[in-house]
Design a protein around this motif. Structure first.
Motif, PDB file in Angstrom:
ATOM      1  N   SER A 151       4.736 -14.832 -29.463  1.00 63.30           N
ATOM      2  CA  SER A 151       5.976 -15.610 -29.376  1.00 63.30           C
ATOM      3  C   SER A 151       6.365 -16.170 -30.736  1.00 63.30           C
ATOM      4  O   SER A 151       7.456 -16.717 -30.900  1.00 63.30           O
ATOM      5  CB  SER A 151       5.819 -16.761 -28.373  1.00 63.30           C
ATOM      6  OG  SER A 151       4.938 -17.764 -28.867  1.00 63.30           O
ATOM      7  N   GLN A 152       5.458 -16.025 -31.722  1.00 67.98           N
ATOM      8  CA  GLN A 152       5.685 -16.488 -33.082  1.00 67.98           C
ATOM      9  C   GLN A 152       5.725 -15.283 -34.027  1.00 67.98           C
ATOM     10  O   GLN A 152       5.228 -14.210 -33.697  1.00 67.98           O
ATOM     11  CB  GLN A 152       4.576 -17.454 -33.499  1.00 67.98           C
ATOM     12  CG  GLN A 152       4.493 -18.696 -32.643  1.00 67.98           C
ATOM     13  CD  GLN A 152       5.761 -19.529 -32.698  1.00 67.98           C
ATOM     14  OE1 GLN A 152       6.319 -19.761 -33.782  1.00 67.98           O
ATOM     15  NE2 GLN A 152       6.253 -19.960 -31.545  1.00 67.98           N
ATOM     16  N   ALA A 183       8.374 -11.198 -32.263  1.00 70.43           N
ATOM     17  CA  ALA A 183       9.363 -12.267 -32.213  1.00 70.43           C
ATOM     18  C   ALA A 183      10.343 -12.154 -33.376  1.00 70.43           C
ATOM     19  O   ALA A 183      10.014 -11.590 -34.431  1.00 70.43           O
ATOM     20  CB  ALA A 183       8.653 -13.622 -32.261  1.00 70.43           C
TER      21      ALA A 183
END
Length: 270
Positions: A151-152, A183
């Motif tokens: 997610s990063q 992401a």
């Protein structure tokens, strides 16, 4: 020159390995007579191969340092990581950011044997036994324990390894699959061996494919590499001979001849 391809096979020191050949070109000791002989044959076709290998390794160091220092990246996926060669990716990244995490990915048996002891060395490193084309397994293994947080932003590296893949293994599709998991703000670092000379492309491809028992892809053209970056924002100096990617004059060792080059660059996922 790359180490992996999409194939797993037992260690046979009588058959040259791209990983061990690359090690020899870099001045390493993890190689055997068959690898050295294959490198001698390669140097007859492409005399600049040693300088090319060294410049490629220095590019890897520069780009990891740049992404860690200038872009704040702390997560790295090193596809087809190859035999340990100091400084390794985690050493460069963790020197800049101590919390950096690096997942090394390879399927070559000799790389696995050395990688687990030399690369998987602290809480910020992990060695994943997988083909670089097996995106599902890479994501699964890298995500365990949130080692890599997808997610990063992540930097996905394919440095001097995609030429190990045959066209049937669809390298462009492999890159696209990984992109779908990354992401916004992530980076792709891609370079591979290319040549403008059709005879060099064929001669080196035939030598490597025959010498390694079919565990190699092909020398491609610049237009092939450009397709890998389709739809992405490529960072200056854009796609170049990696010797010229934000060069450090202290480390640079120009090629005397240019039968082939490592061509590529760095792109950001918007």
């Amino acid at each position: 020159m790359g180490t992996e391809g999409g194939h797993q096979h037992a260690i046979d020191t009588s058959i040259p390995s791209a990983a061990r050949m690359y090690d020899w070109l870099l001045g390493g000791e993890l190689n055997f007579e068959a690898d050295r002989k294959a490198c001698e044959d390669l140097l007859k076709i492409a005399p600049s191969s040693r300088e090319l290998a060294l410049n490629n390794r220095w590019f890897l160091e520069r780009v990891v340092r740049f992404l860690a220092r200038e872009r704040g990246i702390t997560q790295f996926l090193d596809h087809g990581s190859g035999l340990p060669t100091r400084p390794n990716v985690h050493q460069v990244a963790q020197e800049v950011r101590a919390d950096s995490r690096v997942a090394y990915i390879d399927i070559d048996p000799i790389v696995i044997a050395h990688g687990r002891t030399s690369l998987d060395v602290n809480s910020g490193t992990r060695f994943i036994e997988a083909s670089m084309t097996d995106t599902g397994r890479i994501i699964e293994q890298a995500s365990k324990g949130r080692f890599i947080d997808f997610s990063q932003p992540v930097a996905a590296l394919w440095v001097s390894v995609i030429h190990c893949l045959k066209d049937a293994e669809e390298p462009e599709a492999m890159i696209r699959r990984m992109r779908e998991h990354l992401a916004p703000g992530s980076y792709l670092v891609i370079c591979q061996l290319v040549s403008d000379d059709k005879q060099v492309r064929k001669a080196v491809t035939d030598l490597m494919d025959q010498g390694t028992g079919g565990h190699w892809g092909r020398v491609r053209e610049k237009r092939d590499v450009r397709r890998y970056f389709s739809g992405l924002a490529v960072l200056p100096p854009y796609l170049v001979d990696v010797t010229h990617w934000r060069p450090d004059s202290e480390l640079r060792r120009p090629q005397a001849t240019h039968e082939w080059i490592e061509f590529g660059g760095v792109a950001r996922i918007p």
